[in-house]
Design an enzyme around this catalytic site. Structure first.
Site, PDB file in Angstrom:
ATOM      1  N   TYR A  41       0.852  -1.191   0.000  1.00 36.83           N
ATOM      2  CA  TYR A  41       0.000   0.000   0.000  1.00 36.83           C
ATOM      3  C   TYR A  41       0.893   1.248   0.000  1.00 36.83           C
ATOM      4  CZ  TYR A  41      -3.775  -3.164   1.531  1.00 36.83           C
ATOM      5  OH  TYR A  41      -4.686  -4.185   1.643  1.00 36.83           O
ATOM      6  N   SER A  42       0.802   2.007  -1.055  1.00 38.43           N
ATOM      7  CA  SER A  42       1.640   3.202  -1.234  1.00 38.43           C
ATOM      8  C   SER A  42       3.118   2.869  -1.092  1.00 38.43           C
ATOM      9  CB  SER A  42       1.242   4.317  -0.261  1.00 38.43           C
ATOM     10  OG  SER A  42      -0.046   4.808  -0.543  1.00 38.43           O
TER      11      SER A  42
END
Length: 323
Positions: A59-60
């Site tokens: 995530y990111s």
């Protein structure tokens, strides 16, 4: 907030888990919130009694873990929260920076711990099944992770039931640390998990923490809303592509919600949380009302007639979310 046993373990978690994919950097996905916008939601979750937080290294590209770790250190005692993160997806274009090899798992757990600013995880999850790595290699590496103290428990995420049972059987046969949870795709618009995965988890004492209980906002009326998430979430567009059936389900949710005088999101969450064997749905939050609505949803008791109305439009559909 109610706290429940996590499968057959002695761990206690809140009936909701805050999923942190929404927190990181919009450079990764245009609908993701930056750190300044993200922190109030983590604080709000803690204030509402949520002790269970889920993220993933991808995530990111790690920024979600870093944001969550900093917020937890500021707002809570580490031992009062249950932290989960995941491994599998590529973290770069390098050939060994992905999958469930021993090399990648052992490097990834250490990198996640550094980003989260903690010396242990409560739950380390394989994000998907890896068909390119022998299961013995993956499971022995995860056993090392648990026995070294870097994770208290291990879990798995979306895959076929036969794959999950194959993993569980190998762990049992070889005395390895065993998966205690399954994080799978499950909501009123996607119920294929009821065929095999959910019965398997109930039989094996596995905690179930379904992702996307609102079907990426579909069940809350997000389709056609014009929000950045609705316009740019290509995964959702691929998964929820049977509009006639989905519109009928959304209409049923709205009908129950209007009769109850509550938002549609509460009804959809109430349904997901009340299904047999469900431990704690994962909830994303990007607006101030999202978490209070989710908490109200798990406290809402649906009648048998309401459940029948909500479930009636569903028809079998192709498997989605294993990719």
């Amino acid at each position: 907030m109610e706290y429940v046993r996590f499968g057959s373990t002695g761990l206690k978690v809140s009936r909701l888990c805050l999923g942190c994919m929404t927190y990181g950097t919009p450079d990764w996905r245009p609908w993701v919130l930056d750190e300044a916008a993200s922190r109030p939601f983590i604080r709000q979750a803690l204030d509402l009694g949520i002790n269970f937080f889920d993220t993933a290294d991808m995530y990111s590209r790690g920024e979600s873990e870093a944001i969550l770790g900093r917020a937890i250190r500021e707002y809570a005692r580490r031992d009062d929260v249950v932290l989960a993160t995941k491994v599998f997806y590529p973290m770069s274009d390098k050939p060994n920076d992905r999958g469930l090899s021993r090399k990648h798992i052992l490097a990834s757990i250490d990198a996640s711990l550094r980003r989260l600013g903690t010396d242990y995880l409560d739950l380390y999850i394989i994000h998907r099944f890896d068909p390119h790595t022998p299961i013995a290699e993956t499971l022995e590496a995860l056993d090392v992770v648990v026995r070294s103290g870097r994770a208290r428990y291990i879990g798995a995420s979306s895959m076929f039931a036969w794959q999950f049972m194959q993993l569980l059987a190998h762990q049992r046969a070889h005395g390895l640390a065993r998966f205690v949870s399954m994080q799978n795709h499950y909501n009123l618009a996607y119920r294929e998990e009821e065929r095999e995965m959910l019965p398997l988890c109930r039989d094996q004492g596995i905690a179930v923490t379904p992702w996307s209980p609102l079907a990426r906002g579909l069940l809350a009326g997000a389709r056609g809303s014009g929000t950045r998430r609705d316009e740019t979430d290509n995964l959702a567009h691929g998964w929820y592509n049977q509009q006639a059936m989905e519109d009928a389900i959304v209409t049923a949710v709205q009908q129950v919600a209007e009769a109850r005088g509550v938002p549609a999101a509460q009804v959809a969450i109430a349904w997901a949380a009340s299904r047999p064997g469900i431990t704690a749905p994962l909830i994303g939050a990007s607006k101030a009302h999202h978490l209070p609505d989710a908490v109200a949803g798990i406290q809402l008791e649906l009648s048998a007639d309401e459940v029948a109305l909500l479930e009636a439009p569903y028809r079998p559909r192709p498997v989605a979310g294993h990719e």
